[in-house]
Scaffold this motif. Sequence first.
Motif, PDB file in Angstrom:
ATOM      1  N   PHE A   1      14.993 -14.581   3.071  1.00 43.45           N
ATOM      2  CA  PHE A   1      13.631 -14.386   2.564  1.00 43.45           C
ATOM      3  C   PHE A   1      12.951 -15.738   2.334  1.00 43.45           C
ATOM      4  CE2 PHE A   1      15.865 -10.608   0.491  1.00 43.45           C
ATOM      5  CZ  PHE A   1      15.634  -9.774   1.571  1.00 43.45           C
TER       6      PHE A   1
ATOM      7  N   GLY B   1      11.696 -17.215   5.412  1.00 39.27           N
ATOM      8  CA  GLY B   1      10.642 -16.441   6.059  1.00 39.27           C
ATOM      9  C   GLY B   1      11.132 -15.610   7.229  1.00 39.27           C
TER      10      GLY B   1
ATOM     11  N   GLN C   1      12.661 -12.782   7.015  1.00 38.33           N
ATOM     12  CA  GLN C   1      12.370 -11.394   6.645  1.00 38.33           C
ATOM     13  C   GLN C   1      11.605 -11.400   5.330  1.00 38.33           C
ATOM     14  OE1 GLN C   1      15.990  -9.151   6.237  1.00 38.33           O
ATOM     15  NE2 GLN C   1      16.789  -9.784   8.207  1.00 38.33           N
ATOM     16  N   HIS C   2      11.004 -10.242   5.022  1.00 35.91           N
ATOM     17  CA  HIS C   2      10.386 -10.033   3.717  1.00 35.91           C
ATOM     18  C   HIS C   2      11.278  -9.075   2.945  1.00 35.91           C
ATOM     19  CE1 HIS C   2       6.846 -12.114   4.968  1.00 35.91           C
ATOM     20  NE2 HIS C   2       6.624 -11.259   5.968  1.00 35.91           N
TER      21      HIS C   2
ATOM     22  N   LEU D   1      12.997  -8.364  -3.987  1.00 36.55           N
ATOM     23  CA  LEU D   1      12.024  -9.439  -4.194  1.00 36.55           C
ATOM     24  C   LEU D   1      12.298 -10.129  -5.520  1.00 36.55           C
ATOM     25  CD1 LEU D   1       9.619 -11.089  -3.271  1.00 36.55           C
ATOM     26  CD2 LEU D   1       8.171  -9.476  -4.521  1.00 36.55           C
TER      27      LEU D   1
ATOM     28  N   TYR E   1       8.093 -20.570  -2.347  1.00 31.35           N
ATOM     29  CA  TYR E   1       8.408 -19.152  -2.179  1.00 31.35           C
ATOM     30  C   TYR E   1       7.900 -18.353  -3.378  1.00 31.35           C
ATOM     31  CZ  TYR E   1      10.953 -14.801  -1.539  1.00 31.35           C
ATOM     32  OH  TYR E   1      11.273 -13.479  -1.389  1.00 31.35           O
TER      33      TYR E   1
ATOM     34  N   THR F   1       5.080 -15.294  -3.063  1.00 30.69           N
ATOM     35  CA  THR F   1       5.413 -13.906  -3.403  1.00 30.69           C
ATOM     36  C   THR F   1       4.771 -13.464  -4.713  1.00 30.69           C
ATOM     37  OG1 THR F   1       7.484 -14.633  -4.436  1.00 30.69           O
ATOM     38  CG2 THR F   1       7.587 -13.940  -2.122  1.00 30.69           C
TER      39      THR F   1
ATOM     40  N   ARG G   1       3.372  -3.382  -3.495  1.00 32.54           N
ATOM     41  CA  ARG G   1       3.492  -3.658  -2.059  1.00 32.54           C
ATOM     42  C   ARG G   1       2.120  -3.482  -1.434  1.00 32.54           C
ATOM     43  NH1 ARG G   1       8.008  -1.012   1.568  1.00 32.54           N
ATOM     44  NH2 ARG G   1       7.317   0.810   0.425  1.00 32.54           N
TER      45      ARG G   1
ATOM     46  N   ASP H   1       0.129  -4.266   2.365  1.00 36.44           N
ATOM     47  CA  ASP H   1       0.295  -4.620   3.782  1.00 36.44           C
ATOM     48  C   ASP H   1       1.765  -4.841   4.136  1.00 36.44           C
ATOM     49  OD1 ASP H   1      -2.494  -4.515   4.226  1.00 36.44           O
ATOM     50  OD2 ASP H   1      -2.715  -6.570   3.491  1.00 36.44           O
TER      51      ASP H   1
ATOM     52  N   ARG I   1       4.244  -5.913   2.289  1.00 34.07           N
ATOM     53  CA  ARG I   1       4.955  -6.979   1.569  1.00 34.07           C
ATOM     54  C   ARG I   1       4.893  -6.742   0.065  1.00 34.07           C
ATOM     55  NH1 ARG I   1       3.604 -12.955   3.300  1.00 34.07           N
ATOM     56  NH2 ARG I   1       5.239 -13.214   1.769  1.00 34.07           N
ATOM     57  N   TRP I   2       6.027  -6.996  -0.592  1.00 31.35           N
ATOM     58  CA  TRP I   2       6.099  -6.890  -2.043  1.00 31.35           C
ATOM     59  C   TRP I   2       5.626  -8.184  -2.689  1.00 31.35           C
ATOM     60  CZ3 TRP I   2       6.723  -2.641  -4.783  1.00 31.35           C
ATOM     61  CH2 TRP I   2       7.307  -1.521  -4.183  1.00 31.35           C
ATOM     62  N   TYR I   3       4.923  -8.026  -3.833  1.00 30.64           N
ATOM     63  CA  TYR I   3       4.442  -9.165  -4.606  1.00 30.64           C
ATOM     64  C   TYR I   3       4.748  -8.944  -6.088  1.00 30.64           C
ATOM     65  CZ  TYR I   3       1.671 -10.399  -0.524  1.00 30.64           C
ATOM     66  OH  TYR I   3       1.278 -10.730   0.735  1.00 30.64           O
TER      67      TYR I   3
END
Length: 124
Positions: A20, A23, A25-26, A33, A48, A52, A113, A115, A117-119
């Motif tokens: 992760f 970069g 993978q997400h 995450l 990173y 994120t 999440r 698009d 991707r988790w944030y």
Amino acid sequence: MTNPCPCGLPEPYAACCGRFHRGDQHAPTAELLMRSRYCAFAVGEPEYLLATWHPDTRPMRLRLDPAQEWTRLEILGRTGGTLLQNEGTVEFRAHYRYRGQGEAQYENSRFVREDGRWYYVGTV
């Protein structure tokens, strides 16, 4: 034998959180995450952490204190955050040493999440 990843999972760093951080993978779940963010503190990857962090709550910059040594992560609970959900929380205790003193940070973090991707958003 290779040491396990700092996040607490048994895989070596490169195959676990390193994928992760590089970069490749997400993180597919909120918990992964969260683990990868803890690991970023442990191995010194502020870029990173910022990448994120949700743009609505992300700080302009982040400086990690080299005197703080992250030593262990405990996952205490989670809600949602699976492959099929777009929100979740992860409750954890992150252990560290700061100038020779053992400490722990407790947090119940909120993730979303967008698009695919988790944030990290913030605390609950």
